[in-house]
Design a protein around this motif. Sequence first.
Motif, PDB file in Angstrom:
ATOM      1  N   ALA A  24       0.832  -1.204   0.000  1.00 43.53           N
ATOM      2  CA  ALA A  24       0.000   0.000   0.000  1.00 43.53           C
ATOM      3  C   ALA A  24       0.871   1.260   0.000  1.00 43.53           C
ATOM      4  CB  ALA A  24      -0.924   0.000   1.219  1.00 43.53           C
ATOM      5  N   ILE A  25       1.938   1.223   0.756  1.00 44.19           N
ATOM      6  CA  ILE A  25       2.870   2.361   0.797  1.00 44.19           C
ATOM      7  C   ILE A  25       3.493   2.574  -0.579  1.00 44.19           C
ATOM      8  CG2 ILE A  25       5.102   3.129   1.730  1.00 44.19           C
ATOM      9  CD1 ILE A  25       4.178   1.767   4.412  1.00 44.19           C
ATOM     10  N   MET A  26       3.892   1.506  -1.239  1.00 39.50           N
ATOM     11  CA  MET A  26       4.454   1.624  -2.589  1.00 39.50           C
ATOM     12  C   MET A  26       3.440   2.249  -3.537  1.00 39.50           C
ATOM     13  SD  MET A  26       6.509  -1.999  -2.945  1.00 39.50           S
ATOM     14  CE  MET A  26       6.610  -1.836  -4.715  1.00 39.50           C
ATOM     15  N   LEU A  27       2.191   1.810  -3.451  1.00 43.71           N
ATOM     16  CA  LEU A  27       1.142   2.345  -4.314  1.00 43.71           C
ATOM     17  C   LEU A  27       0.917   3.834  -4.061  1.00 43.71           C
ATOM     18  CD1 LEU A  27      -1.045   1.859  -6.426  1.00 43.71           C
ATOM     19  CD2 LEU A  27      -2.547   1.085  -4.581  1.00 43.71           C
ATOM     20  N   LEU A  28       0.877   4.225  -2.793  1.00 42.23           N
ATOM     21  CA  LEU A  28       0.679   5.640  -2.451  1.00 42.23           C
ATOM     22  C   LEU A  28       1.832   6.498  -2.961  1.00 42.23           C
ATOM     23  CD1 LEU A  28      -0.693   5.169   1.147  1.00 42.23           C
ATOM     24  CD2 LEU A  28      -1.929   6.271  -0.726  1.00 42.23           C
ATOM     25  N   ASN A  29       3.033   5.971  -2.903  1.00 44.12           N
ATOM     26  CA  ASN A  29       4.198   6.726  -3.386  1.00 44.12           C
ATOM     27  C   ASN A  29       4.223   6.832  -4.908  1.00 44.12           C
ATOM     28  OD1 ASN A  29       5.358   7.430  -0.908  1.00 44.12           O
ATOM     29  ND2 ASN A  29       6.379   5.459  -0.739  1.00 44.12           N
ATOM     30  N   GLU A  30       3.707   5.827  -5.600  1.00 42.86           N
ATOM     31  CA  GLU A  30       3.726   5.819  -7.061  1.00 42.86           C
ATOM     32  C   GLU A  30       2.593   6.619  -7.688  1.00 42.86           C
ATOM     33  OE1 GLU A  30       3.912   1.834  -8.579  1.00 42.86           O
ATOM     34  OE2 GLU A  30       5.717   1.387  -7.430  1.00 42.86           O
ATOM     35  N   GLU A  48       3.336   1.877  10.509  1.00 43.23           N
ATOM     36  CA  GLU A  48       4.085   1.706   9.257  1.00 43.23           C
ATOM     37  C   GLU A  48       3.914   2.906   8.322  1.00 43.23           C
ATOM     38  OE1 GLU A  48       6.345  -0.685   8.626  1.00 43.23           O
ATOM     39  OE2 GLU A  48       5.951  -1.312  10.678  1.00 43.23           O
ATOM     40  N   LEU A  49       2.705   3.465   8.249  1.00 51.76           N
ATOM     41  CA  LEU A  49       2.480   4.638   7.404  1.00 51.76           C
ATOM     42  C   LEU A  49       3.261   5.840   7.924  1.00 51.76           C
ATOM     43  CD1 LEU A  49      -1.370   4.377   6.739  1.00 51.76           C
ATOM     44  CD2 LEU A  49       0.499   3.728   5.206  1.00 51.76           C
ATOM     45  N   THR A  50       3.317   5.981   9.238  1.00 52.29           N
ATOM     46  CA  THR A  50       4.061   7.096   9.844  1.00 52.29           C
ATOM     47  C   THR A  50       5.558   6.953   9.571  1.00 52.29           C
ATOM     48  OG1 THR A  50       2.380   7.352  11.556  1.00 52.29           O
ATOM     49  CG2 THR A  50       4.534   8.315  12.008  1.00 52.29           C
ATOM     50  N   LYS A  51       6.086   5.735   9.721  1.00 47.26           N
ATOM     51  CA  LYS A  51       7.508   5.486   9.430  1.00 47.26           C
ATOM     52  C   LYS A  51       7.842   5.870   7.987  1.00 47.26           C
ATOM     53  CE  LYS A  51       8.135   1.329  12.143  1.00 47.26           C
ATOM     54  NZ  LYS A  51       8.490  -0.095  12.020  1.00 47.26           N
ATOM     55  N   ALA A  52       6.905   5.598   7.081  1.00 46.25           N
ATOM     56  CA  ALA A  52       7.132   5.864   5.657  1.00 46.25           C
ATOM     57  C   ALA A  52       6.783   7.306   5.270  1.00 46.25           C
ATOM     58  CB  ALA A  52       6.309   4.894   4.817  1.00 46.25           C
ATOM     59  N   GLU A  53       6.383   8.103   6.262  1.00 45.60           N
ATOM     60  CA  GLU A  53       6.036   9.516   6.057  1.00 45.60           C
ATOM     61  C   GLU A  53       4.931   9.684   5.019  1.00 45.60           C
ATOM     62  OE1 GLU A  53       9.686  11.625   5.320  1.00 45.60           O
ATOM     63  OE2 GLU A  53      10.441  11.212   7.325  1.00 45.60           O
ATOM     64  N   ILE A  54       3.901   8.842   5.108  1.00 41.19           N
ATOM     65  CA  ILE A  54       2.749   8.904   4.211  1.00 41.19           C
ATOM     66  C   ILE A  54       1.770   9.949   4.725  1.00 41.19           C
ATOM     67  CG2 ILE A  54       0.721   7.597   3.402  1.00 41.19           C
ATOM     68  CD1 ILE A  54       3.367   6.783   2.039  1.00 41.19           C
ATOM     69  N   ASP A  55       1.195  10.718   3.819  1.00 42.66           N
ATOM     70  CA  ASP A  55       0.153  11.695   4.145  1.00 42.66           C
ATOM     71  C   ASP A  55      -1.106  10.922   4.547  1.00 42.66           C
ATOM     72  OD1 ASP A  55      -1.789  13.659   4.260  1.00 42.66           O
ATOM     73  OD2 ASP A  55      -1.592  14.251   2.162  1.00 42.66           O
ATOM     74  N   LEU A  56      -1.410  10.926   5.843  1.00 41.81           N
ATOM     75  CA  LEU A  56      -2.531  10.139   6.359  1.00 41.81           C
ATOM     76  C   LEU A  56      -3.886  10.637   5.889  1.00 41.81           C
ATOM     77  CD1 LEU A  56      -1.304   9.372  10.000  1.00 41.81           C
ATOM     78  CD2 LEU A  56      -1.146   7.946   7.952  1.00 41.81           C
ATOM     79  N   SER A  57      -3.948  11.825   5.296  1.00 43.62           N
ATOM     80  CA  SER A  57      -5.218  12.308   4.763  1.00 43.62           C
ATOM     81  C   SER A  57      -5.636  11.513   3.523  1.00 43.62           C
ATOM     82  CB  SER A  57      -5.143  13.801   4.435  1.00 43.62           C
ATOM     83  OG  SER A  57      -4.322  14.028   3.297  1.00 43.62           O
TER      84      SER A  57
END
Length: 70
Positions: A24-30, A48-57
């Motif tokens: 899911a993180i890979m998909l969000l980044n791509e 895991e999302l926080t570690k990857a610095e994903i925009d939680l919005s």
Amino acid sequence: MMNKKVIIDCLGCDDGPLMAIKGAIMLLNEDKEINLVLVGPTELIKEELTKAEIDLSRVEILEAEETITN
């Protein structure tokens, strides 16, 4: 362009929820136009999302702790 929303069952992966979350993180980044609904253990997903610095919005998390097996 229209935003896309995808639902991912993080407990449905044969290799455990961590592999689904990493995917899911890979998909969000791509794809910056995609939003996800992740179903699974909330705390692990958030961690895991926080570690990857994903925009939680861009992510909705639905708690699911139990796995149904055959």
